[in-house]
Design an enzyme around this catalytic site. Structure first.
Site, PDB file in Angstrom:
ATOM      1  N   LYS A  27       8.243   0.620   5.525  1.00  0.00           N
ATOM      2  CA  LYS A  27       7.126   1.423   5.011  1.00  0.00           C
ATOM      3  C   LYS A  27       5.809   0.850   5.484  1.00  0.00           C
ATOM      4  CE  LYS A  27       4.541  -0.084   2.498  1.00  0.00           C
ATOM      5  NZ  LYS A  27       3.530  -0.794   1.690  1.00  0.00           N
ATOM      6  N   THR A  28       4.907   1.610   5.957  1.00  0.00           N
ATOM      7  CA  THR A  28       3.480   1.307   6.086  1.00  0.00           C
ATOM      8  C   THR A  28       2.814   2.382   6.940  1.00  0.00           C
ATOM      9  OG1 THR A  28       1.735  -0.203   6.763  1.00  0.00           O
ATOM     10  CG2 THR A  28       3.770  -0.373   8.040  1.00  0.00           C
ATOM     11  N   ARG A  52       1.335  -5.838  -5.033  1.00  0.00           N
ATOM     12  CA  ARG A  52       1.333  -6.743  -3.877  1.00  0.00           C
ATOM     13  C   ARG A  52       1.813  -8.159  -4.229  1.00  0.00           C
ATOM     14  NH1 ARG A  52      -0.603  -4.613   0.763  1.00  0.00           N
ATOM     15  NH2 ARG A  52      -2.104  -2.904   0.674  1.00  0.00           N
ATOM     16  N   ASP A  55       5.734  -8.000   5.659  1.00  0.00           N
ATOM     17  CA  ASP A  55       5.793  -9.159   4.765  1.00  0.00           C
ATOM     18  C   ASP A  55       6.825  -8.962   3.656  1.00  0.00           C
ATOM     19  OD1 ASP A  55       4.015 -10.831   6.029  1.00  0.00           O
ATOM     20  OD2 ASP A  55       2.264 -10.005   4.998  1.00  0.00           O
ATOM     21  N   GLU A  97      -7.559   8.458   1.808  1.00  0.00           N
ATOM     22  CA  GLU A  97      -7.353   9.921   1.853  1.00  0.00           C
ATOM     23  C   GLU A  97      -5.971  10.286   2.383  1.00  0.00           C
ATOM     24  OE1 GLU A  97      -9.833   8.237   3.045  1.00  0.00           O
ATOM     25  OE2 GLU A  97     -11.742   9.142   2.518  1.00  0.00           O
ATOM     26  N   ASP A 141       0.321   1.879   8.543  1.00  0.00           N
ATOM     27  CA  ASP A 141      -0.271   1.185   9.695  1.00  0.00           C
ATOM     28  C   ASP A 141       0.563   1.321  10.971  1.00  0.00           C
ATOM     29  OD1 ASP A 141      -2.004   0.452   7.738  1.00  0.00           O
ATOM     30  OD2 ASP A 141      -1.721  -1.709   7.929  1.00  0.00           O
ATOM     31  N   GLU A 178      -9.853  -0.140  11.623  1.00  0.00           N
ATOM     32  CA  GLU A 178     -10.252  -0.991  10.488  1.00  0.00           C
ATOM     33  C   GLU A 178     -10.193  -2.486  10.830  1.00  0.00           C
ATOM     34  OE1 GLU A 178      -8.757  -0.413   6.125  1.00  0.00           O
ATOM     35  OE2 GLU A 178      -7.346  -1.718   7.115  1.00  0.00           O
ATOM     36  N   ARG A 222      -4.661  -2.227   8.758  1.00  0.00           N
ATOM     37  CA  ARG A 222      -5.155  -3.587   8.497  1.00  0.00           C
ATOM     38  C   ARG A 222      -5.354  -4.413   9.760  1.00  0.00           C
ATOM     39  NH1 ARG A 222      -5.430  -8.219   7.927  1.00  0.00           N
ATOM     40  NH2 ARG A 222      -6.866  -8.843   6.307  1.00  0.00           N
ATOM     41  N   GLY A 230       0.812  -1.218   0.000  1.00  0.00           N
ATOM     42  CA  GLY A 230       0.000   0.000   0.000  1.00  0.00           C
ATOM     43  C   GLY A 230       0.846   1.268   0.000  1.00  0.00           C
ATOM     44  N   LYS A 263     -26.135  17.419  16.351  1.00  0.00           N
ATOM     45  CA  LYS A 263     -27.233  16.523  16.014  1.00  0.00           C
ATOM     46  C   LYS A 263     -26.815  15.155  15.498  1.00  0.00           C
ATOM     47  CE  LYS A 263     -27.942  18.469  11.393  1.00  0.00           C
ATOM     48  NZ  LYS A 263     -28.855  19.028  10.447  1.00  0.00           N
TER      49      LYS A 263
HETATM   50  P1  FBP Z   1       0.703  -2.037   3.650  1.00  0.00           P
HETATM   51  O1  FBP Z   1       0.670  -2.970   4.814  1.00  0.00           O
HETATM   52  O2  FBP Z   1       1.087  -2.690   2.381  1.00  0.00           O
HETATM   53  O3  FBP Z   1       1.515  -0.819   3.939  1.00  0.00           O
HETATM   54  O4  FBP Z   1      -0.781  -1.499   3.372  1.00  0.00           O
HETATM   55  C1  FBP Z   1      -1.545  -1.025   4.411  1.00  0.00           C
HETATM   56  C2  FBP Z   1      -2.956  -0.685   4.007  1.00  0.00           C
HETATM   57  O5  FBP Z   1      -3.073   0.691   3.720  1.00  0.00           O
HETATM   58  C3  FBP Z   1      -3.911  -1.092   5.121  1.00  0.00           C
HETATM   59  O6  FBP Z   1      -4.033  -0.071   6.070  1.00  0.00           O
HETATM   60  C4  FBP Z   1      -5.162  -1.430   4.371  1.00  0.00           C
HETATM   61  O7  FBP Z   1      -5.928  -2.392   5.034  1.00  0.00           O
HETATM   62  C5  FBP Z   1      -4.657  -1.987   3.083  1.00  0.00           C
HETATM   63  O8  FBP Z   1      -3.392  -1.411   2.873  1.00  0.00           O
HETATM   64  C6  FBP Z   1      -5.560  -1.691   1.926  1.00  0.00           C
HETATM   65  O9  FBP Z   1      -5.072  -2.325   0.800  1.00  0.00           O
HETATM   66  P2  FBP Z   1      -5.442  -1.981  -0.696  1.00  0.00           P
HETATM   67  O10 FBP Z   1      -4.593  -0.815  -1.083  1.00  0.00           O
HETATM   68  O11 FBP Z   1      -5.027  -3.190  -1.447  1.00  0.00           O
HETATM   69  O12 FBP Z   1      -6.895  -1.653  -0.761  1.00  0.00           O
END
Ligand code: FBP
Length: 550
Positions: free
Chosen positions: A202-203, A145, A176, A426, A205, A311, A252, A81, A242
């Protein structure tokens, strides 16, 4: 291409480097520390990684480094991602490579790790790169991926790298992808392929971190982007008085994003998946905990509020976790037959028949749309795609049902009107904050020093990140040091240990000590948009998570 004013301004931004990486590059020398051990399963990992296990932590010091000036070619790949700052890792790597030797080359593989296998690449030039400096996104070379994990794939990588005369690969990815990077490094050494592999954390998350990797890049910008939006919604809620806003936040598995955003914005409720799992909370108990706050606030005349939902929550609720794992196995083992079932009614009837009694009960009690989402396509790892499950809507529906039940008994007299949101995509490609722009550029630069010093199977590391860049410390960490064995698809596999939210860690404890007050009183804070220019306390602040952890 028409550029925005900010884009033009960001092209000119000069990212900050740790002091050791400034000045003449040929005076950066490798200094090796003590040999290392993996976090767990040491004997097994030693056998799986005979060439790369136990290597020392790499530090840099000032001294003569004759290999820095050698002419080399490096291949770079973006994996998984998007995360803000990827372009700056490539910029830092490019600038360091060229500083070492202007004849050296940087090859970008297109569309993620699959680009290596398909031999799709471009040479990154100065003119091309200048359009991407300090910008968000991964569009400079694209991402993907595809998992590199089979020996045939590794052999193809060797053939392709040899054909393109590539001396080293830089893998920019999450846990991974870096695990696979470590396997690749080991394989290349075993085959004496002469290709080094370095990883970059990188991530968005935030779950790729440990004693040496203080944070993954992208977490800072993504959480700041979401916090801005949450703050805006809080202000709207406070003004209109309201709606209850249910906001699902990407991430993830771990709840680092939800926790950081909660610390930044002080919502009425923030659910932390790791706590739900630790307390073995059921879906109904989570709903009850929300209903409790809605009722007390209604009694105070406040029929509005903000709820943050991670999420990954659904997979941390024990009964849902069991259901999802049974579904994953059922779908993986019977894919062919399942594909012949054309209607949702047939699919759910077959699923219900084959699930255990408990899981079948849970599955049947879920609304139809959630059942459908749970049956959607799996990701390449065979996991359910949690970003596509509308947990926020599920919770709203269940809260509504509970409140009407209470109303009919005369136990609730408020008005519950809701809005749902999902913030994820976003934030993944926002212009990197100054923190991410500097951190990523430093990671790219560091990667080159590791490569030029002949290391392989290492992850670039920049530490002391809660302090200004003038105090940052660059180096490299053997990837095997972060690994343990985990059960994956029925087999014990070496993997980088994922960092979940620690319930005894300072970020969670800080949140837990304040959440009751936030639930009932108006404690919202409004972080506003990311600032790129201005006083350091406004534009160079790291995340609360990083500050509290260090
Ligand atoms: P990475 O672990 O590859 O950095 O991706 C994280 C993420 O953004 C998660 O937060 C999310 O669940 C997932 O990728 C969404 O994946 P996709 O881009 O395939 O919809």
């Amino acid at each position: 291409m028409k550029h925005s004013a900010l884009q033009e301004a960001r092209y000119a931004y000069k990212p900050k480097l740790p002091p050791i990486l400034r000045g003449a590059i040929e005076t950066i020398q490798l200094q090796q520390g003590e040999p290392t051990e993996s976090v767990e399963d040491r004997q097994a990992l030693k056998q799986l990684f005979p060439h790369t296990y136990g290597k020392p932590v790499a530090l840099f010091t000032k001294g003569e480094n004759s290999s820095i000036g050698n002419r080399i070619s490096v291949g770079v790949v973006l994996s998984g991602g998007q995360a803000p700052g990827g372009h700056n890792v490539i910029s830092g790597l490019f600038d360091a490579i060229k500083k070492g030797n202007p004849e050296s080359r940087l090859i970008g593989f297109l569309g993620g790790p699959g680009g290596i296998l398909e031999e799709k690449q471009i040479e990154i030039t100065s003119e091309y790169l200048d359009l991407y400096r300090n910008t968000g996104g991964f569009d400079i070379i694209g991402s993907g991926r595809t998992k590199l994990e089979a020996e045939e794939q590794f052999d193809t990588c060797i053939e392709v790298c040899h054909r393109l005369k590539i001396d080293a690969l830089l893998i920019i990815g999450g846990d991974d992808s870096n695990t696979n990077g470590a396997l690749l490094a080991e394989y290349f050494l075993k085959k004496d392929a002469g290709i080094k592999v370095i990883g970059v954390p990188k991530t968005i998350d935030g779950d790729l971190k440990n004693a040496h990797i203080e944070t993954s890049f992208g977490f800072d910008t993504a959480t700041k982007t979401y916090s801005e939006l949450i703050g805006n919604i809080e202000r709207d809620a406070n003004s209109a008085r309201k709606y209850w806003h249910f906001i699902k936040l990407m991430g993830r598995s771990a709840s680092h994003i939800a926790l950081e955003c909660a610390l930044q914005t002080r919502p009425n409720i923030a659910i932390i998946s790791e706590e739900v799992a630790a307390k073995r909370m059921t879906l109904n108990q989570i709903v009850d905990s929300i209903v409790r706050v809605v009722r007390v606030r209604a009694d105070q005349g406040n029929n509005f509020g903000v709820v943050l939902i991670p999420e990954g929550l659904i997979e941390f609720i024990p009964e849902m976790k069991k259901l999802i794992s049974e579904l994953n196995d059922l779908l993986a083992e019977n894919q062919e037959y399942y594909d012949t079932l054309n209607t949702f009614e047939d699919q759910s009837a077959w699923i219900n028949k084959n699930l255990s009694k408990d899981s079948s009960y849970v599955f049947s009690s879920l609304p139809n749309n959630i059942q459908r989402q749970l049956l959607m396509d799996r990701d390449p790892h065979g996991n359910v795609q949690v970003s596509r499950i509308e947990t926020e809507k599920l919770l709203i529906e269940m809260v509504e049902d509970k409140l009407s039940e209470l109303k009919s008994k005369g136990e609730y007299s408020g008005v519950f009107s809701s809005q749902n949101h999902f913030f994820g995509y976003e934030g993944r490609c926002a212009f990197p904050s100054n923190f991410d722009a500097d951190y990523c550029y430093s990671l790219g630069f560091t990667s080159f020093i590791l490569i030029a010093s002949g290391l392989s199977g290492y992850m670039a590391s920049v530490k002391n990140l809660h302090r200004p860049a003038d105090e940052w410390v660059a180096g490299g960490i053997p990837i095997t040091m972060m690994m343990n064995l985990e059960q994956r698809h029925g087999k014990q596999k070496p993997v980088i240990k994922k960092a979940l939210v620690e319930l005894d860690g300072k970020p969670f404890r800080t949140f837990a000590s304040m959440r009751d007050e936030w639930a009932l009183k108006g404690a919202y804070t409004f972080p506003g948009a990311i600032q790129y220019y201005g006083p350091a306390e406004v534009c160079n602040q790291p995340t609360a998570t990083l500050k509290l952890e260090h």
